[in-house]
Write a protein that holds these residues in place. Structure first.
Motif, PDB file in Angstrom:
ATOM      1  N   LEU A  14      56.355   3.348  -8.322  1.00  0.00           N
ATOM      2  CA  LEU A  14      56.113   4.784  -8.537  1.00  0.00           C
ATOM      3  C   LEU A  14      56.882   5.322  -9.737  1.00  0.00           C
ATOM      4  O   LEU A  14      56.413   6.227 -10.420  1.00  0.00           O
ATOM      5  CB  LEU A  14      56.522   5.582  -7.292  1.00  0.00           C
ATOM      6  N   THR A  63      49.347   5.274  -9.399  1.00  0.00           N
ATOM      7  CA  THR A  63      49.715   6.408  -8.540  1.00  0.00           C
ATOM      8  C   THR A  63      49.987   7.669  -9.366  1.00  0.00           C
ATOM      9  O   THR A  63      49.873   8.786  -8.848  1.00  0.00           O
ATOM     10  CB  THR A  63      50.963   6.055  -7.716  1.00  0.00           C
ATOM     11  N   ARG A 102      48.938  12.252  -9.290  1.00  0.00           N
ATOM     12  CA  ARG A 102      50.006  13.202  -8.972  1.00  0.00           C
ATOM     13  C   ARG A 102      49.485  14.615  -9.216  1.00  0.00           C
ATOM     14  O   ARG A 102      48.777  14.865 -10.197  1.00  0.00           O
ATOM     15  CB  ARG A 102      51.218  12.945  -9.872  1.00  0.00           C
ATOM     16  N   HIS A 153      46.304  10.709  -3.442  1.00  0.00           N
ATOM     17  CA  HIS A 153      47.711  11.139  -3.435  1.00  0.00           C
ATOM     18  C   HIS A 153      48.227  11.289  -2.004  1.00  0.00           C
ATOM     19  O   HIS A 153      49.397  10.993  -1.718  1.00  0.00           O
ATOM     20  CB  HIS A 153      47.852  12.445  -4.220  1.00  0.00           C
ATOM     21  N   ASP A 162      49.240   7.972  -0.998  1.00  0.00           N
ATOM     22  CA  ASP A 162      50.469   7.587  -1.722  1.00  0.00           C
ATOM     23  C   ASP A 162      51.687   8.197  -1.023  1.00  0.00           C
ATOM     24  O   ASP A 162      52.707   7.523  -0.819  1.00  0.00           O
ATOM     25  CB  ASP A 162      50.448   8.100  -3.167  1.00  0.00           C
ATOM     26  N   ALA A 171      42.975   4.189  -1.844  1.00  0.00           N
ATOM     27  CA  ALA A 171      44.444   4.096  -1.932  1.00  0.00           C
ATOM     28  C   ALA A 171      45.006   3.265  -0.782  1.00  0.00           C
ATOM     29  O   ALA A 171      45.954   2.496  -0.964  1.00  0.00           O
ATOM     30  CB  ALA A 171      45.052   5.492  -1.941  1.00  0.00           C
ATOM     31  N   HIS A 215      47.319  -0.080  -1.452  1.00  0.00           N
ATOM     32  CA  HIS A 215      48.697  -0.280  -0.980  1.00  0.00           C
ATOM     33  C   HIS A 215      48.789  -1.456  -0.005  1.00  0.00           C
ATOM     34  O   HIS A 215      49.829  -2.118   0.059  1.00  0.00           O
ATOM     35  CB  HIS A 215      49.253   1.017  -0.397  1.00  0.00           C
TER      36      HIS A 215
END
Ligand code: F6P
Length: 563
Positions: free
Chosen positions: A85, A101, A105, A314, A317, A499, A503
């Motif tokens: 990040l 990522t 934002r 997001h 995230d 996402a 991950h």
């Protein structure tokens, strides 16, 4: 840039030895586990943003999960996620930051992200604003072709991450696409692809987006040239342009835009860099659908829809960054994949969307997961000591039920499967008063039930089955599955799903100590294709230079090839 810590050999950790002992002693018994523990479904069902994720039908006990979490701690998973990040060069073999990522934002982030001297947030917001303006101008008809007509068809030309993401998301979000707009996708260098995708198009209302991170990819540049020739020929046949350079350049200016990190190469192709949308080398191709690579999606669903899509990413995230591992959905799902791959000898993983609009999701995930984790060495070049990336595959339910589910239910292999469904369909239809979506989802629920609990010989006999057929009709059960349920297939939910799997892929890569962000394994074939091309097109010396096997095969091809 600080040097990255050496990867930890997970197999040398205490957690790994404990997992080995635990796996050897474990007797999976989903029937018994649910019978003895009425809270199991409740306890092992988690939430991440809008996603409800039921892990209870996996072959794990509380102890398994605790040991897996211990393994994640042993390799400092949290620290590695935070390193990603903040822009550390965790893509070690390419010496790059990994900042997909940062693409999602929020615009109002208070603490700015500055990496290698680049003000990342400002740059991201600047490109997003440019994409939004362009998308609005195409959608409103302000952007016009050479004859002053608005765009009706957008053709995205790209391959790999510059294709699979946009096409998957376009298909997933069809109900959100502006009426009167159609997207098409050209990826394969097989000329039939560009032929079929331009067939029937009106050149006056067609806009091509050439999407390539590097702007050197053979397939994309070849297809872009074919499309440009198609445009010139079509416009000239209609008497709209002549063969002059000025006329042709003018046509390209109104019908071609580009997305790339290499804006100089975009200009060399003849596309005005003003009509190009940039991104950065810290966005990997397979992690790029939320960058300018998603320009076609922004046009299709509009800038507001694209913002919602990014907000979905997001949200996951943030879930991943802030949730303790024991409740952290991508962490738990990544660890489960490690559990099956390294301790229960699973080789593949099925992804089975019960949502027709997600029909390209498994194909998208194949690049995300397999280009990321199909590695045999760690990020410091040492060989891995375990199996790594499993083969991801799948098709939408219920189609798959009538094709390959037989093997998942009764075959000899263990195939963990993710079932994905939405509660509220975009197209609710009734069949004689019956809600067809309900009928559809009855299958989603039935399949994981059958996989988990199976059918015993006694249950088969009780149905009056002749004894000699009983073994064939037994379902062993204890076949693991994860059920993912979302309220609806909105832009936000599609962002969340992507996402989530990004991950999951990260978690597995960190456990194995591999660089999930390079893809050297695709290079050799690309180089050899360029070397072989002259031999295929008649250069005898180049043919003679080939190894005997390749030479023999090309010779057969040349014999078969007409004309
Ligand atoms: O197949 C290798 C690869 O580099 C992928 O990682 C990438 O998504 C694809 O080719 C396309 O690359 P580009 O966007 O540079 O054309």
């Amino acid at each position: 840039m600080s040097a990255q810590p050496a990867p930890i050999d997970i197999t040398t950790t205490a957690a790994w030895s404990e997992l080995q002992q635990h796996a050897a002693a474990l007797k999976p018994d989903l029937r018994g586990w649910f019978a003895d523990d009425p809270e199991r479904a409740y306890r092992l069902t988690y939430e991440a943003a809008d996603l409800v994720v039921d892990l209870s039908k996996n072959l794990v006990t509380d102890e398994t999960l605790a040991l897996l979490v211990k393994a994640a701690e042993a390799v400092d998973l949290q620290g590695r996620f935070e390193a990603m990040l903040r822009g550390d060069h965790i893509n070690v073999t390419e010496n790059r930051a990994v900042l997909h990522t940062a693409l999602r934002r929020p615009a109002d982030e208070t603490s700015p992200l500055i990496v290698d001297g680049q003000h990342v947030d400002d740059d991201v917001q600047e490109v997003l604003a440019k994409i939004a303006d362009f998308a609005d101008s195409v959608r409103s008809g302000e952007w016009q072709g050479v004859t002053g007509k608005p765009v009706r068809t957008v053709v995205n030309i790209g391959i790999g991450g510059s294709d699979l993401g946009p096409v998957m998301v376009y298909e997933a979000l069809k109900p959100y696409v502006q009426e009167g707009l159609e997207l098409r996708f050209v990826s394969n260098i097989d000329p039939s692809d560009v032929y079929e995708k331009t067939a029937g198009l009106d050149p006056e209302t067609t806009l091509f987006i050439v999407a390539s991170k590097t702007f050197t990819t053979l397939e994309t540049l070849t297809n872009a040239r074919l499309a440009r020739t198609w445009l010139w020929e079509q416009l000239s046949e209609r008497g709209i342009i002549d063969d002059s350079d000025a006329a042709r350049t003018g046509a390209v200016a109104r019908h071609f835009v580009a997305v790339s990190t290499a804006l100089d190469k975009v200009a060399d192709f003849g596309i005005d860099p003003e009509n190009a949308f940039g991104f950065w080398d810290w966005v990997g191709g397979r992690y790029s659908v939320d960058s300018a690579i998603g320009t076609s999606i922004a046009i299709a669903i509009g800038p507001d829809g694209f913002d919602e899509f990014l907000a979905g990413f997001h949200a996951i995230d943030e879930h991943t960054r802030t949730t303790p591992f024991a409740q952290n959905v991508p962490v738990l799902m990544g660890l489960l994949n490690v559990w099956y791959t390294n301790f229960l000898d699973a080789h593949t993983h099925a992804v089975l969307p019960y949502a027709q609009y997600l029909h390209r999701f498994p194909a998208y995930l194949q690049q995300l997961t397999m280009e990321s984790n199909g590695k045999s060495v760690r990020w410091d070049g040492t060989p891995v000591a375990t199996q790594t990336g499993e083969v991801f595959w799948g098709e939408p339910g219920t189609n798959g039920q009538h094709a390959f589910y037989q093997l998942i239910h009764q075959g000899t292999r263990l195939i963990p499967a993710d079932f994905i469904a939405v509660a509220n369909p975009a197209r609710p239809l009734q069949d004689g008063g019956v809600d067809v979506h309900g009928l559809f989802l009855a299958n989603y629920f039935a399949q994981t039930k059958a996989l988990a609990f199976g059918k015993t010989a006694d249950e088969v006999r009780a149905e009056g089955t002749p004894e000699e057929i009983v073994p064939a009709r037994v379902f062993p059960g204890n076949r693991p599955s994860t059920s993912i349920l979302a309220p609806e297939l909105s832009p936000a939910v599609v962002g969340q799903l992507i996402a989530l799997y990004e991950h999951i892929t990260f978690v597995q890569g960190i456990i194995w100590g591999i660089d999930s962000f390079d893809q050297w394994g695709v290079e050799l074939g690309k180089k050899l294709a360029l070397e072989i091309a002259p031999a295929v097109t008649g250069d005898g010396l180049a043919l003679a230079d080939q190894d005997p096997s390749t030479r023999s095969l090309i010779t057969k091809y040349l014999e078969l090839r007409k004309g």
